[in-house]
Design a protein around this motif. Structure first.
Motif, PDB file in Angstrom:
ATOM      1  N   ALA A   1       0.516  -1.226   0.399  1.00 44.98           N
ATOM      2  CA  ALA A   1       0.119   0.224  -0.114  1.00 44.98           C
ATOM      3  C   ALA A   1       0.908   1.129  -0.468  1.00 44.98           C
ATOM      4  CB  ALA A   1      -1.210  -0.132   1.272  1.00 44.98           C
ATOM      5  N   TRP A   2       1.797   1.233   0.637  1.00 44.85           N
ATOM      6  CA  TRP A   2       2.618   2.268   0.567  1.00 44.85           C
ATOM      7  C   TRP A   2       3.789   2.013   0.100  1.00 44.85           C
ATOM      8  CZ3 TRP A   2       2.028   6.654   3.882  1.00 44.85           C
ATOM      9  CH2 TRP A   2       1.131   6.119   5.081  1.00 44.85           C
ATOM     10  N   GLU A   3       4.066   1.595  -1.117  1.00 39.23           N
ATOM     11  CA  GLU A   3       5.466   1.063  -2.522  1.00 39.23           C
ATOM     12  C   GLU A   3       4.886   2.909  -2.930  1.00 39.23           C
ATOM     13  OE1 GLU A   3       6.771  -1.799  -4.826  1.00 39.23           O
ATOM     14  OE2 GLU A   3       4.559  -2.415  -4.673  1.00 39.23           O
ATOM     15  N   HIS A   4       4.069   2.790  -3.728  1.00 34.12           N
ATOM     16  CA  HIS A   4       4.062   4.372  -4.113  1.00 34.12           C
ATOM     17  C   HIS A   4       3.297   5.593  -3.445  1.00 34.12           C
ATOM     18  CE1 HIS A   4       4.946   1.988  -7.709  1.00 34.12           C
ATOM     19  NE2 HIS A   4       3.933   1.003  -7.577  1.00 34.12           N
ATOM     20  N   ALA A   5       3.340   5.442  -2.403  1.00 35.63           N
ATOM     21  CA  ALA A   5       3.060   6.300  -1.932  1.00 35.63           C
ATOM     22  C   ALA A   5       4.186   7.632  -1.166  1.00 35.63           C
ATOM     23  CB  ALA A   5       2.072   6.489  -0.514  1.00 35.63           C
ATOM     24  N   PRO A   6       4.865   8.234  -2.741  1.00 32.62           N
ATOM     25  CA  PRO A   6       5.860   8.797  -1.810  1.00 32.62           C
ATOM     26  C   PRO A   6       5.620  10.771  -1.645  1.00 32.62           C
ATOM     27  CG  PRO A   6       5.805   8.575  -4.212  1.00 32.62           C
ATOM     28  CD  PRO A   6       4.671   8.096  -3.689  1.00 32.62           C
ATOM     29  N   ILE A   7       6.670  11.194  -0.925  1.00 35.83           N
ATOM     30  CA  ILE A   7       6.758  12.489  -1.117  1.00 35.83           C
ATOM     31  C   ILE A   7       7.631  13.016  -1.431  1.00 35.83           C
ATOM     32  CG2 ILE A   7       5.129  11.994   2.079  1.00 35.83           C
ATOM     33  CD1 ILE A   7       7.822  12.238   3.414  1.00 35.83           C
ATOM     34  N   LYS A   8       7.148  14.738  -1.222  1.00 31.58           N
ATOM     35  CA  LYS A   8       8.354  15.520  -1.854  1.00 31.58           C
ATOM     36  C   LYS A   8       9.247  15.754  -0.769  1.00 31.58           C
ATOM     37  CE  LYS A   8       5.104  17.878  -5.017  1.00 31.58           C
ATOM     38  NZ  LYS A   8       5.598  17.503  -5.954  1.00 31.58           N
ATOM     39  N   ASP A   9      10.315  15.675  -0.983  1.00 34.38           N
ATOM     40  CA  ASP A   9      11.787  16.026  -0.597  1.00 34.38           C
ATOM     41  C   ASP A   9      11.694  17.205   0.242  1.00 34.38           C
ATOM     42  OD1 ASP A   9      12.919  14.192  -1.536  1.00 34.38           O
ATOM     43  OD2 ASP A   9      14.151  14.812  -2.949  1.00 34.38           O
ATOM     44  N   ASP A  10      12.464  17.616   1.294  1.00 33.02           N
ATOM     45  CA  ASP A  10      11.961  18.390   2.544  1.00 33.02           C
ATOM     46  C   ASP A  10      13.315  19.308   1.964  1.00 33.02           C
ATOM     47  OD1 ASP A  10       9.925  18.969   4.028  1.00 33.02           O
ATOM     48  OD2 ASP A  10      10.549  17.236   4.563  1.00 33.02           O
TER      49      ASP A  10
ATOM     50  N   PRO B   1      14.669  12.170  -7.144  1.00 31.15           N
ATOM     51  CA  PRO B   1      13.565  13.014  -6.280  1.00 31.15           C
ATOM     52  C   PRO B   1      12.446  12.855  -6.039  1.00 31.15           C
ATOM     53  CG  PRO B   1      13.971  13.827  -8.721  1.00 31.15           C
ATOM     54  CD  PRO B   1      14.507  12.708  -8.244  1.00 31.15           C
ATOM     55  N   ASP B   2      12.206  13.199  -4.158  1.00 32.30           N
ATOM     56  CA  ASP B   2      10.682  12.688  -4.522  1.00 32.30           C
ATOM     57  C   ASP B   2      10.250  11.290  -4.125  1.00 32.30           C
ATOM     58  OD1 ASP B   2      10.718  15.243  -4.172  1.00 32.30           O
ATOM     59  OD2 ASP B   2       9.612  15.481  -6.530  1.00 32.30           O
ATOM     60  N   THR B   3      11.195  10.472  -3.076  1.00 32.23           N
ATOM     61  CA  THR B   3      11.187   8.718  -2.993  1.00 32.23           C
ATOM     62  C   THR B   3      11.168   8.194  -2.292  1.00 32.23           C
ATOM     63  OG1 THR B   3      13.726   8.420  -3.899  1.00 32.23           O
ATOM     64  CG2 THR B   3      12.397   7.942  -5.864  1.00 32.23           C
ATOM     65  N   ARG B   4      10.635   9.157  -1.196  1.00 30.90           N
ATOM     66  CA  ARG B   4      10.601   9.098   0.684  1.00 30.90           C
ATOM     67  C   ARG B   4       9.337   8.600   0.598  1.00 30.90           C
ATOM     68  NH1 ARG B   4      12.456  13.983   3.560  1.00 30.90           N
ATOM     69  NH2 ARG B   4      11.007  15.033   2.389  1.00 30.90           N
ATOM     70  N   THR B   5       9.176   6.885   1.574  1.00 30.10           N
ATOM     71  CA  THR B   5       7.692   7.007   1.843  1.00 30.10           C
ATOM     72  C   THR B   5       7.559   6.613   2.779  1.00 30.10           C
ATOM     73  OG1 THR B   5       8.828   4.664   1.007  1.00 30.10           O
ATOM     74  CG2 THR B   5       7.244   5.834  -0.416  1.00 30.10           C
ATOM     75  N   ALA B   6       8.182   4.901   3.617  1.00 27.87           N
ATOM     76  CA  ALA B   6       7.962   4.800   5.622  1.00 27.87           C
ATOM     77  C   ALA B   6       9.940   4.585   5.717  1.00 27.87           C
ATOM     78  CB  ALA B   6       7.384   3.368   5.299  1.00 27.87           C
ATOM     79  N   GLN B   7      10.701   3.996   5.395  1.00 31.00           N
ATOM     80  CA  GLN B   7      11.759   3.529   5.277  1.00 31.00           C
ATOM     81  C   GLN B   7      12.367   4.518   5.935  1.00 31.00           C
ATOM     82  OE1 GLN B   7      14.975   0.619   3.698  1.00 31.00           O
ATOM     83  NE2 GLN B   7      12.974   0.059   1.933  1.00 31.00           N
ATOM     84  N   VAL B   8      13.234   4.813   6.616  1.00 33.20           N
ATOM     85  CA  VAL B   8      14.010   4.715   7.221  1.00 33.20           C
ATOM     86  C   VAL B   8      15.337   4.763   8.538  1.00 33.20           C
ATOM     87  CG1 VAL B   8      11.824   7.155   8.913  1.00 33.20           C
ATOM     88  CG2 VAL B   8      12.522   4.731   9.603  1.00 33.20           C
ATOM     89  N   PHE B   9      16.585   5.850   8.444  1.00 35.09           N
ATOM     90  CA  PHE B   9      17.300   5.367   9.115  1.00 35.09           C
ATOM     91  C   PHE B   9      18.084   6.030  10.341  1.00 35.09           C
ATOM     92  CE2 PHE B   9      19.134   8.278   6.004  1.00 35.09           C
ATOM     93  CZ  PHE B   9      19.486   8.401   5.848  1.00 35.09           C
ATOM     94  N   ILE B  10      18.671   5.318  11.210  1.00 31.91           N
ATOM     95  CA  ILE B  10      19.174   6.458  12.559  1.00 31.91           C
ATOM     96  C   ILE B  10      21.112   7.043  11.638  1.00 31.91           C
ATOM     97  CG2 ILE B  10      20.028   6.618  14.082  1.00 31.91           C
ATOM     98  CD1 ILE B  10      17.171   4.883  15.480  1.00 31.91           C
ATOM     99  N   ASN B  11      21.555   7.928  12.208  1.00 33.06           N
ATOM    100  CA  ASN B  11      22.898   8.079  11.297  1.00 33.06           C
ATOM    101  C   ASN B  11      23.530   7.407  12.689  1.00 33.06           C
ATOM    102  OD1 ASN B  11      23.653   9.415   9.050  1.00 33.06           O
ATOM    103  ND2 ASN B  11      21.569  10.289   9.813  1.00 33.06           N
TER     104      ASN B  11
END
Length: 270
Positions: A135-144, A163-173
């Protein structure tokens, strides 16, 4: 989500190989995660939970667009202990809003830290449930715009080189990764303010995904869910539950009601 996470792996590791020989020489390591969802109540409630182990609203990303408060926190209860991410909306408004909506609906519950590279990042955000992932595969948000730097402990979305390919995956540096600040939209939206030692301790023994290591393959996590990880990568750490902590006086936002003309959310990748 696969493209986003994988492109992040390949694109950023290629960047490291060409611009940071010392970082490359330190070698790749791997992942950690997983988290169950508790059910309580009557037999009917148990049957309902069994039929749908996740919030059904997660199947409609287009409706989950509530605006986040100016600041908020999220407590992650994991198989290694607890840590807290403090989010500041002004750093990356679109990213903060998306994270807020995902946490409100417990998207990250029962997900695994599938990539843990001790000299780079901890990455997660592929749902334990394939229908939710789709469901979230094609639900990107624009880049900040990148306002804060990718320093140790800062939290950022994974994305492809496009550009503009963020969805749900995140990372901690896990280390100072300032080089990410200028490599394509990696805008931190939060920071680990409690429990960074827990993040450091997440299991990393499997290494990167093949061919660079023996870690899990993202496309298989997407298709098979947590069962694939539990069977092949039982040592991975995971998220048991997430708890949204609002600042004093802040009321939970309400998602806007969709009109009849609102199209259904298309399946998508992060």
């Amino acid at each position: 989500m696969h493209k986003c996470g994988w492109m992040m792996i390949t694109g950023l590791m290629f960047f490291l190989a060409n611009t940071n020989t010392e970082g490359r020489a330190q070698g790749a390591q791997a992942q950690a995660p997983s988290q169950p969802k508790a059910t309580t109540g009557s037999t009917a409630a148990h049957k309902s939970a069994a039929a749908s182990p996740y919030d059904r609203a997660l199947l409609r990303p287009a409706l989950l667009t509530a605006r986040a408060p100016a600041t908020y926190q999220v407590k992650f209860t994991t198989t290694k202990g607890d840590f807290v991410i403090s989010v500041t909306r002004a750093w990356a408004p679109l990213g903060a809003d998306r994270f807020y909506n995902l946490v409100r609906r417990h998207f990250y519950d029962n997900t695994s830290f599938f990539r843990v590279h001790p000299k780079f990042v901890v990455q997660w955000g592929i749902s334990a449930y394939p229908p939710v992932t789709a469901a979230w595969e094609h639900a990107p948000i624009k880049d900040d715009p990148v306002v804060k730097s990718n320093l140790r402990g800062y939290v950022t979305y994974a994305k492809t080189n496009d550009p503009d390919t963020r969805t749900a995956q995140v990372f901690i540096n896990l280390v100072d990764n300032q080089r990410l600040d200028t490599t394509g939209g990696f805008a931190p939206f939060g920071q680990v303010t409690e429990g960074l030692e827990v993040v450091d301790a997440l299991y990393s023994g499997y290494g990167e995904a093949p061919p660079d290591g023996q870690g899990p393959e993202q496309d298989k996590i997407e298709r098979l869910g947590k069962a694939y990880l539990d069977k092949g990568f039982p040592n991975l750490d995971s998220i048991k539950t997430t708890t949204l902590i609002l600042p004093p006086g802040a009321a939970p936002a309400k998602s806007p009601v969709a009109s009849k003309s609102t199209p259904p959310a298309a399946p998508g990748k992060p």
